[in-house]
Design a protein around this motif. Structure first.
Motif, PDB file in Angstrom:
ATOM      1  N   VAL A   3       0.849  -1.191   0.000  1.00 21.57           N
ATOM      2  CA  VAL A   3       0.000   0.000   0.000  1.00 21.57           C
ATOM      3  C   VAL A   3       0.884   1.240   0.000  1.00 21.57           C
ATOM      4  CG1 VAL A   3      -1.753   1.311   1.232  1.00 21.57           C
ATOM      5  CG2 VAL A   3      -1.872  -1.184   1.193  1.00 21.57           C
ATOM      6  N   ILE A   4       0.741   2.053  -1.043  1.00 23.05           N
ATOM      7  CA  ILE A   4       1.484   3.314  -1.134  1.00 23.05           C
ATOM      8  C   ILE A   4       0.755   4.412  -0.380  1.00 23.05           C
ATOM      9  CG2 ILE A   4       2.404   5.043  -2.712  1.00 23.05           C
ATOM     10  CD1 ILE A   4       2.464   2.863  -4.871  1.00 23.05           C
ATOM     11  N   LYS A   5      -0.563   4.463  -0.559  1.00 21.00           N
ATOM     12  CA  LYS A   5      -1.349   5.518   0.088  1.00 21.00           C
ATOM     13  C   LYS A   5      -2.816   5.119   0.071  1.00 21.00           C
ATOM     14  CE  LYS A   5      -0.121   9.781  -0.574  1.00 21.00           C
ATOM     15  NZ  LYS A   5       0.112  11.122  -1.182  1.00 21.00           N
ATOM     16  N   GLU A   6      -3.542   5.535   1.081  1.00 22.87           N
ATOM     17  CA  GLU A   6      -4.993   5.399   1.124  1.00 22.87           C
ATOM     18  C   GLU A   6      -5.606   6.783   1.242  1.00 22.87           C
ATOM     19  OE1 GLU A   6      -6.880   2.613   3.652  1.00 22.87           O
ATOM     20  OE2 GLU A   6      -5.240   1.129   3.538  1.00 22.87           O
ATOM     21  N   LEU A   7      -6.583   7.063   0.391  1.00 25.63           N
ATOM     22  CA  LEU A   7      -7.199   8.381   0.361  1.00 25.63           C
ATOM     23  C   LEU A   7      -8.709   8.257   0.482  1.00 25.63           C
ATOM     24  CD1 LEU A   7      -5.188   9.740  -2.699  1.00 25.63           C
ATOM     25  CD2 LEU A   7      -4.854  10.452  -0.329  1.00 25.63           C
TER      26      LEU A   7
END
Length: 299
Positions: A3-7
């Motif tokens: 996971v790089i980022k959760e938005l």
């Protein structure tokens, strides 16, 4: 999967992921939007959320459509997840266009399995998008005995420009096995064998043998695919699109389906005043979302 980022977006979450691909032998990025239904406590545990795969166009990454197409509103409305793959393998070891142009090489994989060197080692985008990625996402999201997302069976496909071509091609090539429940496209390249963008890509990735080109050309494929049920293909294209006459040529697909089972079941809507941009795409996403939601059994 990493996971790089959760938005937070609309009522759900956009998950930016990366993973090592066996198909491309590179690290690949992919964005997945999980709709509000995914997080709803009352959502039935035995009901999987279907998926729409969106293939992007030349020079794009998974972020373009995630940020500018506004699929998330429609995903929440009908209850489907969105998958936004990358358009090619990337990295210092990945062969690029020696001329440095934007319509071939990195960012322009054309969703084919390359057979020519130096591209064959990494540019296996057909296998990546239609075979490896669904299995990888299924294994990641449906682990621990909880299967809430359907990446394998209740799936639709769409795309824009090069991605619109990739969507129609993938839909038709997987039709016998019903890989996808429905297909739509925004300003697709429908007959790549006969236009400059496609000829450059096919020659570079597949070589000079045009018989191999036909295996990835929607106008050739559709003549050999027997339509079943109520299946149809929905296409939008703007009449102010600067690429309309030279590269897109939607009329060639309508010509190709004459006297086939697809005649009158490929709908090309030419819309006045619209160009090739995401202003165009985002305007007609709601119509495409409803089209797919119907075919996925959500309406």
């Amino acid at each position: 999967m990493k996971v790089i980022k959760e938005l937070s977006a609309c009522g759900g979450r956009l998950i930016k992921l990366s993973h090592d691909s066996a198909s491309t032998k590179t690290n690949m990025n992919v964005n997945v939007y999980l709709p509000k239904q995914y997080y709803a406590q009352e959502y039935p545990r035995n009901k999987r959320i279907p998926t729409i795969v969106y293939l992007s166009g030349l020079t794009c990454t998974p972020d373009n459509a995630s940020e500018k197409a506004f699929w998330q509103f429609q995903a929440d409305k009908y209850g489907f997840a969105m998958v936004f793959p990358d358009t090619s393998p990337r990295g210092e070891s990945v062969a690029n266009d020696p001329e440095g142009s934007w319509d071939f090489g990195q960012g322009a994989g054309f969703y084919v399995n390359a057979t020519q060197q130096p591209y064959a080692q990494h540019y296996q985008m057909y296998d990546y998008v239609h075979k490896e990625l669904p299995q990888t996402l299924d294994a990641y999201f449906n682990k621990d005995g909880v299967a809430k997302l359907d990446f394998l069976d209740k799936v639709a496909i769409t795309g824009h420009s090069m991605g619109g071509y990739g969507a129609i091609c993938g839909y038709l090539k997987g039709y016998a096995g019903k890989r996808y429940k429905s297909c739509s496209a925004f300003a697709p390249i429908v007959n790549p064998s006969k236009v400059a963008w496609g000829q450059k890509a096919f020659k570079g990735y597949l070589g000079n043998e045009r018989a191999q080109w036909q295996e990835y050309d929607p106008c050739a494929l559709i003549k050999n695919v027997q339509r079943t049920g109520d299946d149809k293909i929905l296409i939008h294209v703007g009449d102010a699109d600067p690429f309309l006459e030279e590269h897109l040529k939607p009329e060639l697909l309508l010509e190709a389906v004459k006297c086939t089972s697809w005649e009158n079941h490929v709908q090309v809507k030419k819309v006045h005043g619209f160009d090739h941009s995401y202003y165009f795409v985002s305007t007609f996403v709601p119509e495409h979302a409803e089209f797919h939601a119907h075919n996925l059994g959500l309406i």
